[in-house]
Scaffold this active site. Structure first.
Site, PDB file in Angstrom:
ATOM      1  N   ASN A  11       0.815  -1.126   0.074  1.00  0.00           N
ATOM      2  CA  ASN A  11      -0.184  -0.056   0.007  1.00  0.00           C
ATOM      3  C   ASN A  11       1.085   1.206   0.217  1.00  0.00           C
ATOM      4  O   ASN A  11       1.378   1.590   1.111  1.00  0.00           O
ATOM      5  CB  ASN A  11      -0.678  -0.071   1.221  1.00  0.00           C
ATOM      6  CG  ASN A  11      -1.698   1.176   1.339  1.00  0.00           C
ATOM      7  OD1 ASN A  11      -1.798   2.004   0.539  1.00  0.00           O
ATOM      8  ND2 ASN A  11      -2.142   1.485   2.631  1.00  0.00           N
ATOM      9  N   LYS A  13      -0.031   4.302  -0.086  1.00  0.00           N
ATOM     10  CA  LYS A  13      -0.717   5.420   0.387  1.00  0.00           C
ATOM     11  C   LYS A  13      -0.438   6.698  -0.575  1.00  0.00           C
ATOM     12  O   LYS A  13      -0.349   6.384  -1.886  1.00  0.00           O
ATOM     13  CB  LYS A  13      -0.041   5.713   1.847  1.00  0.00           C
ATOM     14  CG  LYS A  13      -0.313   4.414   2.655  1.00  0.00           C
ATOM     15  CD  LYS A  13      -0.044   4.538   4.054  1.00  0.00           C
ATOM     16  CE  LYS A  13      -0.355   3.116   4.591  1.00  0.00           C
ATOM     17  NZ  LYS A  13      -0.135   3.427   6.212  1.00  0.00           N
ATOM     18  N   HIS A  95      -9.436   1.051   4.658  1.00  0.00           N
ATOM     19  CA  HIS A  95      -8.356   1.131   5.573  1.00  0.00           C
ATOM     20  C   HIS A  95      -8.667   2.251   6.524  1.00  0.00           C
ATOM     21  O   HIS A  95      -9.430   3.217   6.524  1.00  0.00           O
ATOM     22  CB  HIS A  95      -7.079   1.881   4.563  1.00  0.00           C
ATOM     23  CG  HIS A  95      -6.074   2.030   5.196  1.00  0.00           C
ATOM     24  ND1 HIS A  95      -5.462   2.741   6.084  1.00  0.00           N
ATOM     25  CD2 HIS A  95      -4.968   1.167   5.131  1.00  0.00           C
ATOM     26  CE1 HIS A  95      -4.132   2.636   6.417  1.00  0.00           C
ATOM     27  NE2 HIS A  95      -3.798   1.513   5.760  1.00  0.00           N
ATOM     28  N   GLU A  97      -6.926   4.407   7.989  1.00  0.00           N
ATOM     29  CA  GLU A  97      -6.910   6.163   7.564  1.00  0.00           C
ATOM     30  C   GLU A  97      -8.122   6.783   6.941  1.00  0.00           C
ATOM     31  O   GLU A  97      -8.206   7.925   7.191  1.00  0.00           O
ATOM     32  CB  GLU A  97      -5.635   6.286   6.764  1.00  0.00           C
ATOM     33  CG  GLU A  97      -4.192   6.023   7.513  1.00  0.00           C
ATOM     34  CD  GLU A  97      -3.131   5.616   6.678  1.00  0.00           C
ATOM     35  OE1 GLU A  97      -3.051   5.424   5.512  1.00  0.00           O
ATOM     36  OE2 GLU A  97      -2.151   5.188   7.523  1.00  0.00           O
ATOM     37  N   GLU A 165      -5.670  -5.025  10.586  1.00  0.00           N
ATOM     38  CA  GLU A 165      -4.376  -3.905  10.671  1.00  0.00           C
ATOM     39  C   GLU A 165      -4.744  -3.128  12.121  1.00  0.00           C
ATOM     40  O   GLU A 165      -5.661  -2.084  12.073  1.00  0.00           O
ATOM     41  CB  GLU A 165      -4.507  -2.891   9.560  1.00  0.00           C
ATOM     42  CG  GLU A 165      -4.182  -3.694   8.164  1.00  0.00           C
ATOM     43  CD  GLU A 165      -3.484  -2.554   7.202  1.00  0.00           C
ATOM     44  OE1 GLU A 165      -2.329  -2.715   6.652  1.00  0.00           O
ATOM     45  OE2 GLU A 165      -4.180  -1.532   6.929  1.00  0.00           O
ATOM     46  N   GLY A 171       2.293   2.392  10.881  1.00  0.00           N
ATOM     47  CA  GLY A 171       3.575   3.037  10.674  1.00  0.00           C
ATOM     48  C   GLY A 171       4.098   3.752  12.113  1.00  0.00           C
ATOM     49  O   GLY A 171       4.825   4.665  11.943  1.00  0.00           O
ATOM     50  N   SER A 210       3.320  -2.022  10.418  1.00  0.00           N
ATOM     51  CA  SER A 210       4.613  -2.126  10.839  1.00  0.00           C
ATOM     52  C   SER A 210       5.484  -3.401  10.281  1.00  0.00           C
ATOM     53  O   SER A 210       6.272  -4.209  11.005  1.00  0.00           O
ATOM     54  CB  SER A 210       4.970  -1.927  12.159  1.00  0.00           C
ATOM     55  OG  SER A 210       4.577  -0.655  12.425  1.00  0.00           O
TER      56      SER A 210
HETATM   57  P1  PGA Z   1       2.651   0.345   7.517  1.00  0.00           P
HETATM   58  O1  PGA Z   1       1.210   0.619   7.179  1.00  0.00           O
HETATM   59  O2  PGA Z   1       3.287  -0.974   7.091  1.00  0.00           O
HETATM   60  O3  PGA Z   1       3.547   1.806   7.214  1.00  0.00           O
HETATM   61  O4  PGA Z   1       2.578   0.110   9.197  1.00  0.00           O
HETATM   62  C1  PGA Z   1       0.572  -0.347   6.789  1.00  0.00           C
HETATM   63  C2  PGA Z   1      -0.970   0.041   6.153  1.00  0.00           C
HETATM   64  O5  PGA Z   1      -1.387   1.045   6.754  1.00  0.00           O
HETATM   65  O6  PGA Z   1      -1.525  -0.776   5.426  1.00  0.00           O
END
Ligand code: PGA
Length: 247
Positions: A11, A13, A95, A97, A165, A171, A210
């Site tokens: 992803n 983003k 997601h 976010e 997640e 992140g 992560s």
């Molecule tokens: P990350 O994000 O691997 O940077 O923690 C995962 C995601 O949001 O899909």
């Protein structure tokens, strides 16, 4: 029933310009012998070019969101049909976010899942608890509730994945312990079987938050983990391939 082929999805983003397509090509090159299905979900404006660059490779291209409607007066939005038209075969939906920043609810995510199916895209539906919810002992209830609310019955017989997640692991460099991941993935599996019968056993349940080359093998070999949804570590081909090859 045989275990589903693991899926490792990147992803990106809101990261990446045309120059980043070189990373995607390097992933395709390095993933030729991969034991997993591999996908990259770049910003929507890169989907068409990335699909062309990766044509004939084993790496699929996906979107990061889609509007529930097929077309209309929705300034700035992109329909699932448009993602498919640009070459995407998958789409990330719900997601955290988007749930947090754009107020996406389970029922909106379910409507988006229907849109993805209408367009012939394979949805990767994200669920996950916040740190407050985990601390309050509500993680299992919250996540299985999101699974029930975000997956419409229309998914029966269709290809889709669920991505667990934990919001606090995205992140941040923090990850749940392996027993915590397994506990959640087993609960999601039980919910999928409740909803879709035996077919629920064939749905890959990805872990996200992560994931990096150094922790990928342990996470990917945990019980009921059927792949990973990778953010930060998907931006560099070498890191992403380190995860792909940990399957
Ligand atoms: P990350 O994000 O691997 O940077 O923690 C995962 C995601 O949001 O899909």
């Amino acid at each position: 029933m045989t275990a589903p082929t693991p899926l490792i999805a990147g992803n990106w983003k809101m990261n990446g310009l045309a120059a980043s397509l070189a990373e995607a090509k390097a992933v395709a090159e390095g993933a030729k012998a991969a034991r997993a299905r591999v996908a990259i979900c770049p910003p929507s404006v890169l989907i068409e070019r990335m699909s062309r660059e990766l044509a004939g490779s084993a790496v699929a291209v996906g979107g990061q969101d889609a509007h529930a409607e097929e077309s209309g007066a929705y300034t700035g939005d992109v329909a699932a049909e448009m993602l498919a038209d640009a070459g995407a075969t998958l789409v990330i939906l719900g997601h955290s976010e988007r749930r947090a920043t754009y107020g996406e609810t389970d029922s909106l995510v379910a409507a988006k899942v229907k849109a993805a199916l209408r367009a012939g895209l394979e949805p990767i539906v994200c669920v996950g608890e916040t740190l407050e919810q985990r601390k309050a002992g509500e993680a299992l209830k919250v996540v299985t509730g999101q699974v029930r609310g975000s997956l419409p019955a229309d998914l029966a017989g269709k290809a889709f994945a669920v991505a667990y997640e934990p919001v606090w692991a995205i992140g941040t460099g923090l990850t749940p312990t392996t027993p915590e991941i397994e506990e959640m993935h087993r609960a999601i599996r039980a919910t999928l079987v409740e909803m879709f019968g035996e077919a629920g056993r064939a749905v890959p349940i990805l872990y996200g938050g992560s994931v990096k080359p150094s922790n990928a093998a342990e996470i990917l070999h945990a019980d009921e983990v059927g792949g990973a949804l990778v953010g930060g570590a998907s931006l560099k081909a070498a890191d992403f391939l380190g995860i792909v090859n940990a399957v």
